[in-house]
Design a protein around this motif. Structure first.
Motif, PDB file in Angstrom:
ATOM      1  N   ARG A 136       0.817  -1.222   0.000  1.00 10.95           N
ATOM      2  CA  ARG A 136       0.000   0.000   0.000  1.00 10.95           C
ATOM      3  C   ARG A 136       0.847   1.267   0.000  1.00 10.95           C
ATOM      4  NH1 ARG A 136      -3.486  -3.108   3.421  1.00 10.95           N
ATOM      5  NH2 ARG A 136      -2.307  -2.417   5.268  1.00 10.95           N
ATOM      6  N   GLN A 137       1.983   1.226   0.691  1.00 11.64           N
ATOM      7  CA  GLN A 137       2.787   2.434   0.866  1.00 11.64           C
ATOM      8  C   GLN A 137       3.985   2.530  -0.071  1.00 11.64           C
ATOM      9  OE1 GLN A 137       1.634   4.904   2.684  1.00 11.64           O
ATOM     10  NE2 GLN A 137      -0.088   3.582   3.226  1.00 11.64           N
ATOM     11  N   GLY A 138       4.245   1.481  -0.848  1.00 13.80           N
ATOM     12  CA  GLY A 138       5.367   1.523  -1.781  1.00 13.80           C
ATOM     13  C   GLY A 138       6.717   1.546  -1.081  1.00 13.80           C
ATOM     14  N   ILE A 139       6.838   0.759  -0.022  1.00 17.56           N
ATOM     15  CA  ILE A 139       8.076   0.670   0.759  1.00 17.56           C
ATOM     16  C   ILE A 139       8.563  -0.773   0.676  1.00 17.56           C
ATOM     17  CG2 ILE A 139       9.094   0.964   3.051  1.00 17.56           C
ATOM     18  CD1 ILE A 139       6.660   2.755   3.756  1.00 17.56           C
ATOM     19  N   SER A 140       9.865  -0.962   0.564  1.00 13.70           N
ATOM     20  CA  SER A 140      10.382  -2.335   0.494  1.00 13.70           C
ATOM     21  C   SER A 140      10.128  -3.041   1.819  1.00 13.70           C
ATOM     22  CB  SER A 140      11.869  -2.341   0.147  1.00 13.70           C
ATOM     23  OG  SER A 140      12.675  -2.318   1.302  1.00 13.70           O
TER      24      SER A 140
END
Length: 145
Positions: free
Chosen positions: A35-39
């Protein structure tokens, strides 16, 4: 002061977690990351720090994941940023370290120290006045639109 990815991503992850952990439902790292585009690997590091500092807890098992340790109302943006970023001072000489040399003598003699203290105090006041719940409410409104 410049907030690093640790602070930015950690705050986003906490908002996501608070928004999606209704009634004690665990939220997985994978779902937050998507959802947040974080690895996931970086998010795991941030969650470890947040867990160690008592903001979240992990639940093992098939339906496991993370949940808040405190309510979203009890956690301020300042609390999260201080844990992830360290002191929120705009310059080092206003930290708790006291008389750090700033190039032209000690901070006790610095004519601009008062300016830096006021800016740091104002920054702290703002981030401490915003609760995680305030951000969750905004997040939910944005998702609905």
């Amino acid at each position: 002061m410049k907030v690093s990815t640790k602070g930015r991503y950690g705050l986003k992850a906490m908002v996501d977690l608070a928004a999606h952990s209704n009634d004690g439902t665990c939220v997985s790292i994978k779902s937050i990351a998507e959802r947040q585009g974080i690895s996931e690997a970086y998010l795991e590091q941030l969650m470890s720090v947040l867990k160690k500092n008592g903001f979240i807890k992990s639940i093992r098992g098939a339906q496991g994941g993370y949940i808040l340790e405190k309510t979203a109302e009890e956690i301020s943006v300042g609390d999260i940023l201080k844990v992830l970023e360290g002191p929120l001072n705009v310059v080092e000489c206003v930290s708790d370290k006291g008389s750090v040399s700033c190039g032209s003598g000690t901070c006790k003699k610095c004519v601009t120290k008062n300016v830096w203290e006021k800016i740091s105090d104002s920054l702290s006041e703002v981030v401490n006045s915003i609760s995680l719940q305030n951000l969750v409410d905004e997040y939910i409104n944005v998702e609905k639109s």
